[in-house]
Enzyme design. Structure first.
Site, PDB file in Angstrom:
ATOM      1  N   ASP A  10       0.856  -1.185   0.000  1.00 39.25           N
ATOM      2  CA  ASP A  10       0.000   0.000   0.000  1.00 39.25           C
ATOM      3  C   ASP A  10       0.891   1.234   0.000  1.00 39.25           C
ATOM      4  O   ASP A  10       1.539   1.542   0.998  1.00 39.25           O
ATOM      5  CB  ASP A  10      -0.909  -0.022   1.229  1.00 39.25           C
ATOM      6  CG  ASP A  10      -1.677   1.281   1.413  1.00 39.25           C
ATOM      7  OD1 ASP A  10      -1.950   1.958   0.401  1.00 39.25           O
ATOM      8  OD2 ASP A  10      -1.997   1.623   2.570  1.00 39.25           O
ATOM      9  N   ASN A  13       0.136   8.500   0.552  1.00 37.07           N
ATOM     10  CA  ASN A  13       0.690   9.832   0.331  1.00 37.07           C
ATOM     11  C   ASN A  13       1.948  10.073   1.153  1.00 37.07           C
ATOM     12  O   ASN A  13       2.840  10.801   0.734  1.00 37.07           O
ATOM     13  CB  ASN A  13      -0.367  10.889   0.679  1.00 37.07           C
ATOM     14  CG  ASN A  13      -1.463  10.978  -0.356  1.00 37.07           C
ATOM     15  OD1 ASN A  13      -1.211  11.195  -1.526  1.00 37.07           O
ATOM     16  ND2 ASN A  13      -2.706  10.787   0.075  1.00 37.07           N
ATOM     17  N   ILE A  16       4.563   3.936   3.076  1.00 37.15           N
ATOM     18  CA  ILE A  16       4.412   2.694   2.320  1.00 37.15           C
ATOM     19  C   ILE A  16       4.289   1.560   3.326  1.00 37.15           C
ATOM     20  O   ILE A  16       5.148   1.399   4.197  1.00 37.15           O
ATOM     21  CB  ILE A  16       5.614   2.438   1.382  1.00 37.15           C
ATOM     22  CG1 ILE A  16       5.749   3.562   0.348  1.00 37.15           C
ATOM     23  CG2 ILE A  16       5.459   1.089   0.678  1.00 37.15           C
ATOM     24  CD1 ILE A  16       6.962   3.413  -0.557  1.00 37.15           C
ATOM     25  N   LYS A  17       3.208   0.802   3.235  1.00 34.33           N
ATOM     26  CA  LYS A  17       2.986  -0.324   4.135  1.00 34.33           C
ATOM     27  C   LYS A  17       2.980  -1.613   3.312  1.00 34.33           C
ATOM     28  O   LYS A  17       2.341  -1.678   2.257  1.00 34.33           O
ATOM     29  CB  LYS A  17       1.663  -0.177   4.883  1.00 34.33           C
ATOM     30  CG  LYS A  17       1.610   1.032   5.796  1.00 34.33           C
ATOM     31  CD  LYS A  17       0.234   1.225   6.390  1.00 34.33           C
ATOM     32  CE  LYS A  17      -0.140   0.129   7.353  1.00 34.33           C
ATOM     33  NZ  LYS A  17      -1.443   0.388   8.014  1.00 34.33           N
ATOM     34  N   GLY A  92     -10.268   6.943  -5.363  1.00 33.30           N
ATOM     35  CA  GLY A  92      -8.956   6.508  -4.892  1.00 33.30           C
ATOM     36  C   GLY A  92      -8.909   5.013  -4.620  1.00 33.30           C
ATOM     37  O   GLY A  92      -9.825   4.452  -4.014  1.00 33.30           O
ATOM     38  N   ASP A  94      -7.071   3.499  -2.580  1.00 30.13           N
ATOM     39  CA  ASP A  94      -7.011   3.243  -1.136  1.00 30.13           C
ATOM     40  C   ASP A  94      -8.411   3.186  -0.545  1.00 30.13           C
ATOM     41  O   ASP A  94      -8.696   2.363   0.341  1.00 30.13           O
ATOM     42  CB  ASP A  94      -6.168   4.310  -0.444  1.00 30.13           C
ATOM     43  CG  ASP A  94      -6.597   5.740  -0.771  1.00 30.13           C
ATOM     44  OD1 ASP A  94      -7.261   5.964  -1.812  1.00 30.13           O
ATOM     45  OD2 ASP A  94      -6.254   6.645   0.008  1.00 30.13           O
ATOM     46  N   ARG A  95      -9.315   4.028  -1.047  1.00 35.36           N
ATOM     47  CA  ARG A  95     -10.703   4.006  -0.584  1.00 35.36           C
ATOM     48  C   ARG A  95     -11.399   2.718  -1.013  1.00 35.36           C
ATOM     49  O   ARG A  95     -12.189   2.138  -0.253  1.00 35.36           O
ATOM     50  CB  ARG A  95     -11.461   5.222  -1.119  1.00 35.36           C
ATOM     51  CG  ARG A  95     -10.903   6.557  -0.650  1.00 35.36           C
ATOM     52  CD  ARG A  95     -11.573   7.734  -1.341  1.00 35.36           C
ATOM     53  NE  ARG A  95     -12.968   7.865  -0.929  1.00 35.36           N
ATOM     54  CZ  ARG A  95     -13.830   8.694  -1.515  1.00 35.36           C
ATOM     55  NH1 ARG A  95     -13.443   9.439  -2.556  1.00 35.36           N
ATOM     56  NH2 ARG A  95     -15.067   8.779  -1.080  1.00 35.36           N
ATOM     57  N   THR A 117      -3.545  11.735   5.346  1.00 35.54           N
ATOM     58  CA  THR A 117      -3.268  13.069   4.827  1.00 35.54           C
ATOM     59  C   THR A 117      -4.566  13.837   4.619  1.00 35.54           C
ATOM     60  O   THR A 117      -4.693  15.004   4.993  1.00 35.54           O
ATOM     61  CB  THR A 117      -2.483  12.972   3.512  1.00 35.54           C
ATOM     62  OG1 THR A 117      -1.287  12.227   3.739  1.00 35.54           O
ATOM     63  CG2 THR A 117      -2.125  14.349   2.999  1.00 35.54           C
TER      64      THR A 117
END
Length: 241
Positions: A10, A13, A16-17, A92, A94-95, A117
């Site tokens: 992942d 912004n 990083i995971k 997004g 991520d969403r 963010t």
């Protein structure tokens, strides 16, 4: 560890995971500065990769393209939920991943609050349909904005944790921190209350890099899950086998 599994990355912004899953079980986590080690260790048969990126990192993207078995999450990737969104090309990833993770874990109406963010509010219902949500400025963004758009207010975004939060601030810095922090809390409470009017049996899941600041501040019962996006990405990767 078995010589097989899913590598989930992942790229946010600011962070990083990375995590390793065996089936549906998360077995290892890595930080941003360990990503090169992850590439070296898991770029081999038996491991499938999935990437979610909200930004551009040329170095990481060149490494991704060299992988033999990987999936880059986009709005066109087959999903285990349905997107009821008028502009899916702008949604997004991520969403999307967080919403998939919430539906996979709870199988009910879910409100995902991702405090990063920006702060995003996303609703996925019990039938697995993503219904939309809202985007608001994140905690530090609010602090920086007040300094940027005024002549004399200081930027407290890097020191705010050392400044007392008081309903009646006694210094300008206290007022700025209280306004930003308590403003986020009241905003989250307000969104939760609004969604509960339409979805009575609602699971509220708080995630994101700033989630730990707010998990004990909200009125409604919530679930805090710092691995929600990673879980969603792993679910999407398994769905696309």
């Amino acid at each position: 560890m078995k010589n097989e599994g899913n590598v989930v990355v992942d790229i946010g912004n600011s962070k990083i995971k990375t995590a390793i899953f065996e089936g549906e079980r998360l077995v290892a986590r890595y930080t941003a500065n360990q990503l090169e080690e992850v590439f070296q260790q898991y770029d081999k048969p038996g491991y499938r990769w999935i990437f979610s990126s909200v930004g551009e990192d040329p170095t990481v993207h060149s490494q991704i393209s060299a992988l033999s078995d990987h999936l880059i999450l986009t709005q066109d990737t087959p999903l285990p939920i349905v997107l009821d969104y008028h502009t899916p090309e702008t949604l997004g990833v991520d969403r999307i991943a967080a919403s998939v993770g919430a539906f996979y874990l709870y199988k009910k109406d879910c409100l995902v609050i991702d405090a990063g963010t920006c702060i995003t509010y996303d609703l996925v219902d019990k039938t697995g349909v993503y219904r939309g949500g809202a985007i608001a400025p994140g905690l530090r963004m609010r602090m920086k904005a007040m300094a940027h758009f005024t002549r004399r207010l200081p930027d407290v975004s890097t020191e705010w944790e050392e400044i007392p939060i008081r309903t009646q601030g006694k210094t300008t810095r206290e007022c700025l921190v209280t306004g930003a922090f308590d403003g986020v809390v009241h905003e989250m409470d307000g969104f939760i209350e609004a969604f509960l009017k339409e979805y009575e049996d609602l699971a509220v899941i708080l995630t994101g890099g700033d989630a730990n600041y707010f998990e004990s501040k909200l009125k409604a019962p919530i679930f805090a899950d710092f691995d929600l996006v990673l879980t969603g990405l792993n679910t999407i990767l398994n769905y696309n086998k």
